[in-house]
Design a protein around this motif. Structure first.
Motif, PDB file in Angstrom:
ATOM      1  N   VAL A 306      34.950  78.858  26.046  1.00  0.00           N
ATOM      2  CA  VAL A 306      34.439  80.082  25.431  1.00  0.00           C
ATOM      3  C   VAL A 306      35.611  81.045  25.291  1.00  0.00           C
ATOM      4  CG1 VAL A 306      32.963  82.100  25.829  1.00  0.00           C
ATOM      5  CG2 VAL A 306      32.122  79.801  26.351  1.00  0.00           C
ATOM      6  N   THR A 307      35.733  81.681  24.139  1.00  0.00           N
ATOM      7  CA  THR A 307      36.796  82.662  23.931  1.00  0.00           C
ATOM      8  C   THR A 307      36.241  84.071  24.103  1.00  0.00           C
ATOM      9  OG1 THR A 307      36.393  82.823  21.560  1.00  0.00           O
ATOM     10  CG2 THR A 307      37.934  81.127  22.293  1.00  0.00           C
ATOM     11  N   PRO A 308      37.091  85.051  24.403  1.00  0.00           N
ATOM     12  CA  PRO A 308      36.600  86.434  24.546  1.00  0.00           C
ATOM     13  C   PRO A 308      35.861  86.928  23.307  1.00  0.00           C
ATOM     14  CG  PRO A 308      38.838  86.253  25.374  1.00  0.00           C
ATOM     15  CD  PRO A 308      38.535  84.952  24.700  1.00  0.00           C
ATOM     16  N   ASP A 309      36.286  86.489  22.131  1.00  0.00           N
ATOM     17  CA  ASP A 309      35.656  86.943  20.896  1.00  0.00           C
ATOM     18  C   ASP A 309      34.198  86.518  20.798  1.00  0.00           C
ATOM     19  OD1 ASP A 309      37.964  88.149  20.126  1.00  0.00           O
ATOM     20  OD2 ASP A 309      38.602  86.560  18.757  1.00  0.00           O
ATOM     21  N   ALA A 351      60.926  89.776  30.377  1.00  0.00           N
ATOM     22  CA  ALA A 351      59.839  90.037  31.332  1.00  0.00           C
ATOM     23  C   ALA A 351      59.440  91.508  31.319  1.00  0.00           C
ATOM     24  CB  ALA A 351      60.268  89.606  32.732  1.00  0.00           C
ATOM     25  N   ALA A 352      60.400  92.402  31.249  1.00  0.00           N
ATOM     26  CA  ALA A 352      60.109  93.840  31.262  1.00  0.00           C
ATOM     27  C   ALA A 352      59.431  94.300  29.973  1.00  0.00           C
ATOM     28  CB  ALA A 352      61.395  94.636  31.487  1.00  0.00           C
ATOM     29  N   ALA A 353      59.622  93.570  28.901  1.00  0.00           N
ATOM     30  CA  ALA A 353      59.080  93.979  27.604  1.00  0.00           C
ATOM     31  C   ALA A 353      57.615  93.598  27.420  1.00  0.00           C
ATOM     32  CB  ALA A 353      59.910  93.354  26.484  1.00  0.00           C
ATOM     33  N   ILE A 354      57.080  92.745  28.283  1.00  0.00           N
ATOM     34  CA  ILE A 354      55.726  92.207  28.087  1.00  0.00           C
ATOM     35  C   ILE A 354      54.688  93.035  28.851  1.00  0.00           C
ATOM     36  CG2 ILE A 354      54.237  90.202  28.447  1.00  0.00           C
ATOM     37  CD1 ILE A 354      56.699  88.438  28.120  1.00  0.00           C
ATOM     38  N   ASP A 355      53.731  93.547  28.108  1.00  0.00           N
ATOM     39  CA  ASP A 355      52.638  94.324  28.680  1.00  0.00           C
ATOM     40  C   ASP A 355      51.506  93.365  29.047  1.00  0.00           C
ATOM     41  OD1 ASP A 355      50.644  96.047  29.374  1.00  0.00           O
ATOM     42  OD2 ASP A 355      50.666  97.213  27.522  1.00  0.00           O
ATOM     43  N   LYS A 356      51.562  92.838  30.262  1.00  0.00           N
ATOM     44  CA  LYS A 356      50.605  91.822  30.691  1.00  0.00           C
ATOM     45  C   LYS A 356      49.173  92.365  30.720  1.00  0.00           C
ATOM     46  CE  LYS A 356      54.066  89.494  33.568  1.00  0.00           C
ATOM     47  NZ  LYS A 356      54.428  89.035  34.936  1.00  0.00           N
ATOM     48  N   SER A 357      49.012  93.613  31.120  1.00  0.00           N
ATOM     49  CA  SER A 357      47.670  94.184  31.218  1.00  0.00           C
ATOM     50  C   SER A 357      46.985  94.238  29.861  1.00  0.00           C
ATOM     51  CB  SER A 357      47.743  95.593  31.819  1.00  0.00           C
ATOM     52  OG  SER A 357      48.177  95.545  33.161  1.00  0.00           O
ATOM     53  N   THR A 358      47.716  94.623  28.821  1.00  0.00           N
ATOM     54  CA  THR A 358      47.128  94.666  27.481  1.00  0.00           C
ATOM     55  C   THR A 358      46.732  93.267  27.023  1.00  0.00           C
ATOM     56  OG1 THR A 358      48.310  96.668  26.826  1.00  0.00           O
ATOM     57  CG2 THR A 358      47.601  95.197  25.059  1.00  0.00           C
ATOM     58  N   ILE A 359      47.591  92.298  27.292  1.00  0.00           N
ATOM     59  CA  ILE A 359      47.297  90.912  26.914  1.00  0.00           C
ATOM     60  C   ILE A 359      46.031  90.422  27.604  1.00  0.00           C
ATOM     61  CG2 ILE A 359      48.113  88.527  27.093  1.00  0.00           C
ATOM     62  CD1 ILE A 359      50.979  89.681  26.790  1.00  0.00           C
ATOM     63  N   VAL A 360      45.948  90.635  28.910  1.00  0.00           N
ATOM     64  CA  VAL A 360      44.790  90.170  29.681  1.00  0.00           C
ATOM     65  C   VAL A 360      43.516  90.885  29.248  1.00  0.00           C
ATOM     66  CG1 VAL A 360      43.758  90.258  31.986  1.00  0.00           C
ATOM     67  CG2 VAL A 360      46.053  89.313  31.676  1.00  0.00           C
ATOM     68  N   ASN A 361      43.593  92.194  29.060  1.00  0.00           N
ATOM     69  CA  ASN A 361      42.399  92.965  28.706  1.00  0.00           C
ATOM     70  C   ASN A 361      41.880  92.644  27.316  1.00  0.00           C
ATOM     71  OD1 ASN A 361      42.452  94.274  31.185  1.00  0.00           O
ATOM     72  ND2 ASN A 361      43.628  96.016  30.422  1.00  0.00           N
ATOM     73  N   ASN A 362      42.782  92.294  26.399  1.00  0.00           N
ATOM     74  CA  ASN A 362      42.387  92.095  25.003  1.00  0.00           C
ATOM     75  C   ASN A 362      42.068  90.645  24.650  1.00  0.00           C
ATOM     76  OD1 ASN A 362      42.734  94.805  24.615  1.00  0.00           O
ATOM     77  ND2 ASN A 362      44.683  94.624  23.525  1.00  0.00           N
TER      78      ASN A 362
END
Length: 573
Positions: A306-309, A351-362
């Motif tokens: 199942v995907t988030p969408d 590594a510093a450039a990646i916004d992990k929280s945005t990726i996970v939340n979206n």
């Protein structure tokens, strides 16, 4: 915490009951690093006495269709490592041990009892009597040794670079590299007695034997070549695709595989619970929308993932959605054979450039956690002190400016036309990361590769892939299944040259369970966070959808989901 031997010997059965709500899988909280010296287990009852077999008689000749996100890459589990391949082979082939669905410990399968010998250098197994392969060949100790010796003797032309082989990841080498291989021999001690011998203690050896890669095939089929013949009708992609005809002892016999589908039939002579499903179909739907439509119109009885969408749509329409506990890691692979990525400052900048929280939340199901390490938090060896490199766009630019990077093009490979349990929306995750890396000053060139056209091979072989999206789904409860598989030996995916790290991992995997082993894996996690050979991003939660035909489903964090354990509602047939 229970004594390891007590946990190992428990063999309860569990399935997830039907509910019209979002559910969690059987938790891995009880999963600990298990190392047993000996275990005697009461063999499973005869199939005719089990509750599952009794229920099966009320629902005869059921056909069950399950939707998947991609075709299997092959049907020889010794030579593949993808979820969809294992989903098929788990139904047909069985190993000496399986996984207890409650504790995560090794449990009896084709072996009923086992004993550790010689301080962990040998393991003796008593085999299940009166078991036959699907072709009528008797299962015995000689069959076990035929399989282990076959895997050990794989030639380069068969195994490729060995990166997809769990034999290589567990034993570190094949026969043509015997000096580095940890496998010693397989000894037949009687018709139903066999001993596996190692050159070095492997604390997680019993856990590793639960891998689908160590399932036992019919020696007759292997000798005839029916388990090794390339079938040109299996896939339009003839490269790195094996259309095999697996012959095992499992609850289903293999019928056919073709692009878009795999069909199996219930094994009438199965030694265990036969279940209710007579014909089992796996059908491929690459796009999430087509999977939902197929479930709604009755073409399939369930699908994964199942995907988030489509999660909200499924729940609002009253469909069953079952959620697994997280036991996988999604990460960005960095190939150090590309000169720019050999510079640690560049890797730190990424590594510093990646916004992990945005990726996970979206782009992931709610409950998915960001991570700075590769060992999941429910396993011993997870290090609470490892924070990793936090999201800091300005720091990324500063690190890049201080590095040797001069604007070289970096090819970023990502999969298309597939959803994985650890990466349900690969195109969207790629787009997010590529945007962030470009903003930091990196020259990113997108390289989309359809999953079914050799994506995994492209990013795990020598080549021009600088960056690539990948994930690893844990298969057994030992930290070596994560860091050992990814970093325990040189590979073309990362092209890292860190003998000290390899040495640490090799030492840790042989240490007895206890505080010293935990500390060793915690130190490994810290070193990985400091040297950044790859960027761990998330511990994803995955979910499946099921129709009302399903009363219960054997949901498993390690994907040990065998369909003879699916229970159907009495009104279906």
């Amino acid at each position: 915490m229970p004594h390891p031997a007590d946990s190992l010997c428990a063999v309860p059965s569990s399935t997830v009951p039907r509910r019209q709500v979002l559910l969690r899988a059987v938790s891995l909280t009880a999963v600990v690093l298990l190392g047993a010296t000996a275990c005697t287990v009461t063999p499973d009852p005869a199939p005719g006495t089990t509750a599952a077999a009794t229920t099966a008689s009320t629902i005869a000749n059921a056909t069950f269709s399950f939707g998947t996100g991609a075709d299997p890459s092959g049907l020889d589990p010794a030579l593949v490592s993808d979820t969809e391949s294992y989903r098929v082979t788990r139904q047909v082939l069985e190993g000496l041990l399986t996984i207890d669905p409650v504790t995560g410990a090794p449990a009896p399968s084709l072996a009923t009892t086992w004993t550790e010998l010689n301080d962990g250098l040998s393991y003796s197994f008593t085999l299940r009597p009166n078991v036959k392969f699907h072709d009528g060949t008797a299962f015995d100790a000689a069959a076990v040794c035929t399989n282990f010796e076959r895997w050990y003797a794989f030639k380069p032309a068969t195994r490729g670079d060995g990166s997809a082989s769990m034999f290589k990841q567990v034993f570190r080498g094949f026969k043509d590299d015997s000096a580095n291989s940890l496998y010693e021999s397989c000894t037949v001690d009687g018709d139903l007695k066999v001993t596996l011998n190692l050159k070095m203690r492997l604390t997680g050896f019993l856990e590793a034997l639960t891998l689908p890669a160590f399932a036992i095939s019919s020696p007759t089929a292997l000798k005839a070549g029916t388990a090794d013949v390339l079938d040109q009708t299996f896939s339009a992609n003839k490269v790195s695709k094996y259309a095999l005809h697996p012959v095992g002892t499992g609850p289903f016999t293999f019928t056919q595989a073709k692009p878009g589908s795999v069909t199996m039939t219930a094994n009438a002579d199965y030694w265990g619970s036969k279940g209710q499903i007579e014909t089992l179909n796996f059908k491929t739907y690459e796009q999430p929308e087509t999977r939902i439509a197929a479930l709604e119109d009755g073409s399939i009885d369930g699908f994964d993932p199942v995907t988030p969408d489509n999660l909200d749509k499924l729940i609002k329409s009253g469909q069953q959605v079952l959620q697994r506990d997280p036991f996988s890691v999604m990460y960005l692979s960095l190939n150090q054979s590309i000169p720019a990525l050999a510079d640690q400052k560049v890797r730190e900048a990424i590594a510093a450039a990646i916004d992990k929280s945005t990726i996970v939340n979206n782009y992931f199901i709610a409950g998915t956690a960001t991570t700075a390490q590769f060992i999941p938090p429910k396993l011993s060896g997870f290090n609470n002190a490892v924070a990793g490199i936090p999201y800091d766009p300005q720091k990324a630019k500063t690190l890049l400016a201080a590095s040797s990077y001069k604007g070289e093009e970096l090819k970023f490979y990502y999969p298309t036309n597939a959803a994985r349990t650890y990466l349900p929306s690969p195109e969207k995750v790629y787009a997010q990361i590529a945007t962030e890396l470009t903003a930091a000053g990196l020259n990113i060139k997108p390289v989309p590769v359809p999953w079914g056209e050799g994506y995994v091979s492209a990013v795990t072989s020598s080549g021009d892939h600088a960056l690539s999206l990948l994930g690893w789904n844990g298969s057994y409860a030992d930290p070596d299944n994560f860091v050992g598989a990814l970093f325990g030996a040189p590979n073309a995916q990362l092209s890292m040259n860190d003998p000290q790290l390899v040495s640490k991992i090799t030492r840790a995997r042989s240490m007895p369970n206890g505080p010293d082993r935990v500390a060793a894996y915690q130190a490994i996690s810290e070193q990985l966070a400091q040297t950044v050979p790859a960027v761990p991003i998330a511990f994803p939660i995955s979910a499946i959808a099921l129709s009302d035909r399903v009363a219960s489903y054997p949901l498993s964090p390690v994907l040990n989901e065998v369909f003879n354990m699916v229970k159907l509602t009495p009104s279906t047939g």
